[in-house]
Design a protein around this motif. Structure first.
Motif, PDB file in Angstrom:
ATOM      1  N   VAL A 181       3.706   9.921  -7.666  1.00 50.25           N
ATOM      2  CA  VAL A 181       4.598  10.161  -8.804  1.00 50.25           C
ATOM      3  C   VAL A 181       3.782  10.354 -10.081  1.00 50.25           C
ATOM      4  O   VAL A 181       4.049  11.267 -10.866  1.00 50.25           O
ATOM      5  CB  VAL A 181       5.613   8.992  -8.955  1.00 50.25           C
ATOM      6  CG1 VAL A 181       6.344   9.052 -10.286  1.00 50.25           C
ATOM      7  CG2 VAL A 181       6.592   8.992  -7.798  1.00 50.25           C
ATOM      8  N   ASN A 182       2.765   9.517 -10.287  1.00 51.46           N
ATOM      9  CA  ASN A 182       1.915   9.643 -11.473  1.00 51.46           C
ATOM     10  C   ASN A 182       1.172  10.976 -11.495  1.00 51.46           C
ATOM     11  O   ASN A 182       1.035  11.590 -12.552  1.00 51.46           O
ATOM     12  CB  ASN A 182       0.913   8.489 -11.558  1.00 51.46           C
ATOM     13  CG  ASN A 182       1.577   7.189 -11.946  1.00 51.46           C
ATOM     14  OD1 ASN A 182       2.648   7.173 -12.535  1.00 51.46           O
ATOM     15  ND2 ASN A 182       0.932   6.084 -11.599  1.00 51.46           N
ATOM     16  N   GLU A 183       0.694  11.422 -10.325  1.00 47.44           N
ATOM     17  CA  GLU A 183       0.016  12.711 -10.248  1.00 47.44           C
ATOM     18  C   GLU A 183       0.974  13.856 -10.579  1.00 47.44           C
ATOM     19  O   GLU A 183       0.612  14.798 -11.283  1.00 47.44           O
ATOM     20  CB  GLU A 183      -0.591  12.927  -8.854  1.00 47.44           C
ATOM     21  CG  GLU A 183      -1.826  12.100  -8.608  1.00 47.44           C
ATOM     22  CD  GLU A 183      -2.327  12.206  -7.182  1.00 47.44           C
ATOM     23  OE1 GLU A 183      -1.841  13.077  -6.408  1.00 47.44           O
ATOM     24  OE2 GLU A 183      -3.210  11.405  -6.823  1.00 47.44           O
ATOM     25  N   GLU A 184       2.198  13.774 -10.087  1.00 45.44           N
ATOM     26  CA  GLU A 184       3.195  14.803 -10.400  1.00 45.44           C
ATOM     27  C   GLU A 184       3.492  14.828 -11.891  1.00 45.44           C
ATOM     28  O   GLU A 184       3.560  15.894 -12.496  1.00 45.44           O
ATOM     29  CB  GLU A 184       4.492  14.559  -9.614  1.00 45.44           C
ATOM     30  CG  GLU A 184       4.409  14.931  -8.168  1.00 45.44           C
ATOM     31  CD  GLU A 184       5.700  14.647  -7.407  1.00 45.44           C
ATOM     32  OE1 GLU A 184       6.699  14.211  -8.036  1.00 45.44           O
ATOM     33  OE2 GLU A 184       5.708  14.861  -6.182  1.00 45.44           O
TER      34      GLU A 184
ATOM     35  N   ARG B 265       0.841  -1.201   0.000  1.00 49.79           N
ATOM     36  CA  ARG B 265       0.000   0.000   0.000  1.00 49.79           C
ATOM     37  C   ARG B 265       0.878   1.254   0.000  1.00 49.79           C
ATOM     38  O   ARG B 265       0.580   2.227  -0.701  1.00 49.79           O
ATOM     39  CB  ARG B 265      -0.935  -0.008   1.209  1.00 49.79           C
ATOM     40  CG  ARG B 265      -2.032   1.046   1.082  1.00 49.79           C
ATOM     41  CD  ARG B 265      -3.123   0.950   2.122  1.00 49.79           C
ATOM     42  NE  ARG B 265      -3.896  -0.264   1.956  1.00 49.79           N
ATOM     43  CZ  ARG B 265      -4.042  -1.191   2.904  1.00 49.79           C
ATOM     44  NH1 ARG B 265      -3.488  -1.053   4.068  1.00 49.79           N
ATOM     45  NH2 ARG B 265      -4.770  -2.271   2.677  1.00 49.79           N
ATOM     46  N   GLU B 266       1.948   1.221   0.768  1.00 50.91           N
ATOM     47  CA  GLU B 266       2.910   2.325   0.802  1.00 50.91           C
ATOM     48  C   GLU B 266       3.464   2.584  -0.603  1.00 50.91           C
ATOM     49  O   GLU B 266       3.527   3.726  -1.070  1.00 50.91           O
ATOM     50  CB  GLU B 266       4.052   1.906   1.737  1.00 50.91           C
ATOM     51  CG  GLU B 266       4.827   2.976   2.406  1.00 50.91           C
ATOM     52  CD  GLU B 266       5.833   2.330   3.351  1.00 50.91           C
ATOM     53  OE1 GLU B 266       7.029   2.358   3.013  1.00 50.91           O
ATOM     54  OE2 GLU B 266       5.425   1.786   4.400  1.00 50.91           O
ATOM     55  N   HIS B 267       3.863   1.509  -1.289  1.00 52.02           N
ATOM     56  CA  HIS B 267       4.401   1.619  -2.637  1.00 52.02           C
ATOM     57  C   HIS B 267       3.334   2.150  -3.605  1.00 52.02           C
ATOM     58  O   HIS B 267       3.624   3.010  -4.446  1.00 52.02           O
ATOM     59  CB  HIS B 267       4.902   0.242  -3.110  1.00 52.02           C
ATOM     60  CG  HIS B 267       5.438   0.245  -4.497  1.00 52.02           C
ATOM     61  ND1 HIS B 267       6.617   0.865  -4.842  1.00 52.02           N
ATOM     62  CD2 HIS B 267       4.941  -0.280  -5.652  1.00 52.02           C
ATOM     63  CE1 HIS B 267       6.830   0.711  -6.138  1.00 52.02           C
ATOM     64  NE2 HIS B 267       5.826   0.018  -6.642  1.00 52.02           N
ATOM     65  N   GLU B 268       2.112   1.677  -3.470  1.00 52.39           N
ATOM     66  CA  GLU B 268       1.021   2.136  -4.332  1.00 52.39           C
ATOM     67  C   GLU B 268       0.784   3.632  -4.158  1.00 52.39           C
ATOM     68  O   GLU B 268       0.609   4.361  -5.137  1.00 52.39           O
ATOM     69  CB  GLU B 268      -0.252   1.350  -3.997  1.00 52.39           C
ATOM     70  CG  GLU B 268      -1.449   1.703  -4.860  1.00 52.39           C
ATOM     71  CD  GLU B 268      -2.649   0.860  -4.487  1.00 52.39           C
ATOM     72  OE1 GLU B 268      -3.141   0.130  -5.370  1.00 52.39           O
ATOM     73  OE2 GLU B 268      -3.097   0.926  -3.320  1.00 52.39           O
ATOM     74  N   GLN B 269       0.808   4.102  -2.920  1.00 47.81           N
ATOM     75  CA  GLN B 269       0.620   5.531  -2.659  1.00 47.81           C
ATOM     76  C   GLN B 269       1.746   6.350  -3.278  1.00 47.81           C
ATOM     77  O   GLN B 269       1.503   7.407  -3.862  1.00 47.81           O
ATOM     78  CB  GLN B 269       0.534   5.792  -1.152  1.00 47.81           C
ATOM     79  CG  GLN B 269      -0.755   5.300  -0.541  1.00 47.81           C
ATOM     80  CD  GLN B 269      -0.762   5.385   0.979  1.00 47.81           C
ATOM     81  OE1 GLN B 269       0.262   5.580   1.609  1.00 47.81           O
ATOM     82  NE2 GLN B 269      -1.932   5.208   1.568  1.00 47.81           N
TER      83      GLN B 269
ATOM     84  N   PRO C  91      -0.057  15.684 -23.625  1.00 48.95           N
ATOM     85  CA  PRO C  91      -1.126  14.768 -23.197  1.00 48.95           C
ATOM     86  C   PRO C  91      -0.646  13.910 -22.012  1.00 48.95           C
ATOM     87  O   PRO C  91       0.504  13.549 -21.959  1.00 48.95           O
ATOM     88  CB  PRO C  91      -1.403  13.906 -24.437  1.00 48.95           C
ATOM     89  CG  PRO C  91      -0.189  14.056 -25.305  1.00 48.95           C
ATOM     90  CD  PRO C  91       0.466  15.365 -24.939  1.00 48.95           C
ATOM     91  N   SER C  92      -1.571  13.612 -21.112  1.00 50.97           N
ATOM     92  CA  SER C  92      -1.210  12.776 -19.959  1.00 50.97           C
ATOM     93  C   SER C  92      -1.266  11.314 -20.358  1.00 50.97           C
ATOM     94  O   SER C  92      -1.941  10.931 -21.294  1.00 50.97           O
ATOM     95  CB  SER C  92      -2.118  13.050 -18.782  1.00 50.97           C
ATOM     96  OG  SER C  92      -3.455  12.896 -19.150  1.00 50.97           O
ATOM     97  N   ASN C  93      -0.504  10.469 -19.627  1.00 50.54           N
ATOM     98  CA  ASN C  93      -0.420   9.036 -19.937  1.00 50.54           C
ATOM     99  C   ASN C  93      -1.701   8.328 -19.655  1.00 50.54           C
ATOM    100  O   ASN C  93      -2.352   8.369 -18.783  1.00 50.54           O
ATOM    101  CB  ASN C  93       0.719   8.370 -19.140  1.00 50.54           C
ATOM    102  CG  ASN C  93       2.065   8.914 -19.567  1.00 50.54           C
ATOM    103  OD1 ASN C  93       2.191   9.478 -20.652  1.00 50.54           O
ATOM    104  ND2 ASN C  93       3.048   8.742 -18.716  1.00 50.54           N
TER     105      ASN C  93
ATOM    106  N   GLU D 140       2.786  17.869 -14.469  1.00 48.39           N
ATOM    107  CA  GLU D 140       3.845  18.460 -15.281  1.00 48.39           C
ATOM    108  C   GLU D 140       3.474  18.437 -16.751  1.00 48.39           C
ATOM    109  O   GLU D 140       3.692  19.407 -17.473  1.00 48.39           O
ATOM    110  CB  GLU D 140       5.164  17.697 -15.075  1.00 48.39           C
ATOM    111  CG  GLU D 140       5.821  17.957 -13.741  1.00 48.39           C
ATOM    112  CD  GLU D 140       7.062  17.095 -13.521  1.00 48.39           C
ATOM    113  OE1 GLU D 140       7.571  16.498 -14.491  1.00 48.39           O
ATOM    114  OE2 GLU D 140       7.505  17.025 -12.372  1.00 48.39           O
ATOM    115  N   ASN D 141       2.895  17.337 -17.205  1.00 45.65           N
ATOM    116  CA  ASN D 141       2.498  17.219 -18.606  1.00 45.65           C
ATOM    117  C   ASN D 141       1.407  18.224 -18.946  1.00 45.65           C
ATOM    118  O   ASN D 141       1.421  18.830 -20.014  1.00 45.65           O
ATOM    119  CB  ASN D 141       2.012  15.804 -18.929  1.00 45.65           C
ATOM    120  CG  ASN D 141       3.150  14.804 -18.970  1.00 45.65           C
ATOM    121  OD1 ASN D 141       4.321  15.179 -19.087  1.00 45.65           O
ATOM    122  ND2 ASN D 141       2.811  13.529 -18.877  1.00 45.65           N
TER     123      ASN D 141
END
Length: 175
Positions: free
Chosen positions: A159-162, A150-154, A173-175, A166-167
């Motif tokens: 990171v994905n939100e950042e 769960r820690e890794h998922e968060q 376009p976002s991924n 940035e994109n």
């Protein structure tokens, strides 16, 4: 439990057994809903009450055996599907395992941990390898393992939100 002799002839042990049976019967009846109470209200002993409630809620030995077979099949087929969260996987896995334990199945920590790690979505492969190499799966609890996942998922969500932010700010376009 009824003793077929006058109260004055009861031994101390017989008196205590009847007293304990009454106490246990009261505890059971106070814990029941009115529908459940009516199911056992005519019973002459706590054991009879217990047996009726056990068959009603857990089923007969044949029903338990069938439940166990279904749960074993669910355990064998268990795997994380794409898009599922670790919290959801934890909930489903714990549900299956707890019910199997309740039906008498015994697991060791390594078996459970290996099962979890082996059947995570492919995107988890780097974390699975890291945990497998750094942790002793025979002593790690499944709760601790799911906590680490769960820690890794968060962290991955952050990171994905950042990256998405940035994109967007760059007009990409976002991924």
């Amino acid at each position: 439990m009824f003793v077929e002799k006058p109260w004055s002839q009861w031994t101390e042990t017989e008196g205590k057994k009847v007293q304990y049976d009454c106490i246990a019967g009261n505890i059971i009846t106070f814990a029941l809903s009115s529908d459940e109470f009516y199911r056992v209200s005519q019973c002459s002993s706590t054991k009879e009450m217990w047996d009726i409630l056990e068959v009603t809620h857990e089923g007969t030995i044949d029903v338990k055996r069938a439940k166990k077979h279904v749960l074993i099949q669910e355990y064998k087929l268990f795997k994380m599907l794409k898009g599922e969260t670790i919290a959801y996987v934890h909930k489903i896995f714990t549900h299956i395992v707890n019910h199997l334990i309740g039906l008498g199945k015994i697991f060791d920590k390594k078996e459970l941990n290996t099962k979890i790690l082996k059947y995570l979505d492919r995107s988890w492969q780097p974390k699975v390898i890291a945990i497998s190499h750094s942790k002793d799966l025979t002593t790690l609890t499944t709760t601790s393992l799911f906590g680490k996942l769960r820690e890794h998922e968060q962290e991955m969500n952050r990171v994905n939100e950042e990256e998405t932010g940035e994109n967007k700010s760059k007009g990409l376009p976002s991924n």
